[in-house]
Design a protein around this motif. Structure first.
Motif, mmCIF file in Angstrom:
data_model
loop_
_atom_site.group_PDB
_atom_site.id
_atom_site.type_symbol
_atom_site.label_atom_id
_atom_site.label_comp_id
_atom_site.label_asym_id
_atom_site.label_seq_id
_atom_site.Cartn_x
_atom_site.Cartn_y
_atom_site.Cartn_z
ATOM 1 N N GLN A 117 -28.203 -25.900 -37.258
ATOM 2 C CA GLN A 117 -27.749 -25.019 -36.430
ATOM 3 C C GLN A 117 -28.995 -24.053 -36.012
ATOM 4 O O GLN A 117 -29.366 -23.844 -34.894
ATOM 5 N N GLN A 118 -29.636 -23.649 -37.162
ATOM 6 C CA GLN A 118 -30.971 -22.666 -36.987
ATOM 7 C C GLN A 118 -31.762 -22.695 -38.227
ATOM 8 O O GLN A 118 -31.254 -22.813 -39.255
ATOM 9 N N ARG A 171 -23.864 -26.961 -25.489
ATOM 10 C CA ARG A 171 -25.079 -27.490 -25.180
ATOM 11 C C ARG A 171 -25.118 -27.994 -23.657
ATOM 12 O O ARG A 171 -26.077 -27.600 -22.929
ATOM 13 N N GLN A 174 -24.629 -25.212 -21.269
ATOM 14 C CA GLN A 174 -25.863 -24.443 -20.893
ATOM 15 C C GLN A 174 -26.656 -25.198 -20.026
ATOM 16 O O GLN A 174 -27.420 -24.675 -19.326
ATOM 17 N N ASP A 181 -25.550 -16.538 -18.709
ATOM 18 C CA ASP A 181 -25.797 -16.192 -19.901
ATOM 19 C C ASP A 181 -24.815 -16.308 -20.920
ATOM 20 O O ASP A 181 -24.291 -15.007 -21.196
ATOM 21 N N HIS A 183 -23.211 -17.295 -24.629
ATOM 22 C CA HIS A 183 -23.559 -17.225 -26.100
ATOM 23 C C HIS A 183 -22.395 -17.782 -26.963
ATOM 24 O O HIS A 183 -22.515 -18.296 -27.776
ATOM 25 N N ASN A 184 -21.120 -17.372 -26.686
ATOM 26 C CA ASN A 184 -20.156 -17.393 -27.227
ATOM 27 C C ASN A 184 -19.015 -18.364 -26.489
ATOM 28 O O ASN A 184 -18.839 -17.759 -25.162
ATOM 29 N N SER A 201 -20.515 -19.835 -31.321
ATOM 30 C CA SER A 201 -21.610 -18.764 -31.235
ATOM 31 C C SER A 201 -23.039 -19.546 -31.067
ATOM 32 O O SER A 201 -23.381 -19.896 -32.375
ATOM 33 N N ASP A 202 -23.484 -19.421 -29.992
ATOM 34 C CA ASP A 202 -24.935 -20.132 -30.020
ATOM 35 C C ASP A 202 -24.821 -21.571 -30.425
ATOM 36 O O ASP A 202 -25.639 -21.845 -31.147
ATOM 37 N N GLN A 273 -20.207 -9.067 -29.798
ATOM 38 C CA GLN A 273 -20.363 -10.367 -29.186
ATOM 39 C C GLN A 273 -19.121 -10.758 -28.393
ATOM 40 O O GLN A 273 -18.255 -10.430 -29.036
#
Length: 334
Positions: A117-118, A171, A174, A181, A183-184, A201-202, A273
Motif C-alpha cells: 500500500q505504502q 488506480r 486515476q 482529485d 482520494h476516497n 482511501s488512496d 476525508q
C-alpha cells in the motif's frame, strides 16, 4: 499489464468471464450457475464448473488461456498489516505469522501473498516500514480451481480476493480521470445473492460490508406478490409498477440504511476525508426506485461504473454485471 487475460468470477447465481486486452475490456460472457454446482462450502460439482467455464470461453471466441480468478471473500483471509521493511524473500517467510490467530497450526496448507500500500517511516527510530494488504487462501482451493481450469484448456495465472482486486478500480480511475482529485472511493455492487460495499482511501482498502437483503429477496417479492417470474422478459410497464409497491420500497430502505451506516463509520474514523460519489454496479443498479432511495438516504452522487470507465471497457455489461472479473483482469501487471 499483461497483453491478454481472462477475468473469471464463479458465483452461486450467475458466473461471468471477461476478456481484457492491453488493459481494455473487449468482451463478456455469463451463464446462470447450475444450482447443484455449489454446496455449503463452495463448489462441489467440478464437472459442472468445467462445463460452465467452457461455455463462457466459447462465447468469447478468444484464444487466450490465462485466467485471473476472483477468490470469494469467505474463502480467504485478508488483513491490513504494517511490517518492517524487508526483502521479498523475508516477507514471504514472515507473512504466515501474520495469520497465526486465524490459521494456527495449518499454516503450511495456505498460500500467502500481499499488495504493497505504502512505505512508512517510524517516528521514533526513523526506520522504514511497509503497509500491506496481505491475503491467505487454502492451497487446496487453488489446486482444485487450477485442475478444473486445466481440464478446460486454461491456466490459472493469478487469483485474489475481490477486496484486493478492486484496488485497481481506483488506480484505473486515476489514470482515466487525471483532472479529478479523488482520494476516497466507495464501490457498491448490487448483486442477486449479495450486496457488497467497499471503501478505499488512496487505493487502499479501508472497510466494507456484505449487506442484506439483496436482489434475491426483491425478485422473490415480484414472483410471489406480482406473478413476475422473469422480470427481464416481462412487460416493462408492469415491472416498473411492481417495483414501486410498499414491500419493495421497504427492501430499498433497508439496503440504503445499511450503506449509510458503513459510510458514516468510514467518515467517523477518517475525519476530514470526503466521500462524494458512490460508484455502482450489479443488476440492482438498473432499478431506479432503489437507486433513488440510496441517493436520497446517503446524500452522495450516484455514478455507474460503465459510465466512469467507458474508455477502458468496450462492453458496458462487463462493468454492470462482472465488475469483480474486470477488477481482477485489471490487476495484472507485467
Amino acid at each position: 499489464m499483461k497483453n491478454k487475460i481472462l477475468g473469471l468470477h464463479l458465483e452461486r447465481y450467475m458466473s461471468k468471464m471477461i476478456c481484457c486486452e492491453k488493459g481494455v475490456v473487449t468482451g463478456i460472457s455469463w451463464e446462470f450457475t447450475p444450482p447443484e454446482m455449489f454446496g455449503e462450502k463452495g463448489i462441489q460439482r467440478w464437472d459442472l464448473a468445467a462445463d460452465l467455464v467452457r461455455r463462457m470461453k466459447k462465447k468469447l471466441r478468444t484464444s487466450c488461456r490465462d485466467v485471473a480468478l476472483v477468490i470469494p471473500e469467505n474463502d480467504a483471509y485478508v488483513r491490513r498489516v504494517v511490517m518492517p521493511a524487508m526483502t521479498k524473500e523475508q516477507l514471504y517467510f514472515n507473512l504466515p505469522f501474520e495469520f497465526h490467530d486465524f490459521i494456527a497450526d495449518r499454516q503450511q496448507d495456505y498460500v500467502y501473498d500481499y499488495a504493497l500500500q505504502q512505505m512508512l517511516e517510524d517516528e521514533g527510530t526513523h526506520r522504514s516500514k511497509m503497509e500491506l494488504m496481505a491475503a491467505a487462501v487454502s492451497r487446496r482451493w487453488l489446486d482444485q480451481h487450477s485442475a478444473m481450469l486445466k481440464k478446460c484448456g486454461l491456466r490459472l495465472y493469478s487469483a485474489a480476493p475481490e477486496s484486493i482486486a478492486f484496488q485497481n478500480m481506483v488506480r484505473v480511475f486515476q489514470a482515466l480521470h487525471p483532472d479529478e482529485d479523488i482520494h476516497n472511493m466507495a464501490f457498491l455492487n448490487l448483486g442477486y445473492s449479495e450486496v457488497q460495499l467497499r471503501v478505499y482511501s488512496d487505493a487502499a482498502y479501508e472497510t466494507g460490508k456484505q449487506i442484506h437483503p439483496a436482489m434475491e429477496q426483491l425478485f422473490q417479492i415480484l414472483r410471489d406478490q406480482c406473478g413476475i417470474q422473469d422480470w427481464s422478459t416481462h412487460d416493462r410497464a408492469q415491472v416498473e409498477q411492481a417495483l414501486e409497491q410498499p414491500a419493495c420500497r421497504e427492501i430499498y430502505q433497508q439496503i440504503a440504511l445499511e450503506i449509510m451506516r458503513v459510510l458514516n463509520f468510514f467518515q467517523y474514523n477518517h475525519p476530514g476525508q470526503q466521500l462524494n460519489v458512490l460508484y455502482c454496479s450489479g443488476g440492482g443498479a438498473t432499478i431506479q426506485p432503489l437507486m433513488r432511495a440510496i441517493r436520497d438516504t446517503v446524500g452522495l452522487e450516484i455514478r455507474l461504473l460503465q459510465d466512469v470507465y467507458a474508455k477502458a471497457c468496450r462492453e458496458p455489461a462487463a462493468l454492470l454485471y462482472g465488475a469483480g472479473a474486470v477488477a481482477m483482469a485489471w490487476n495484472q501487471e507485467k
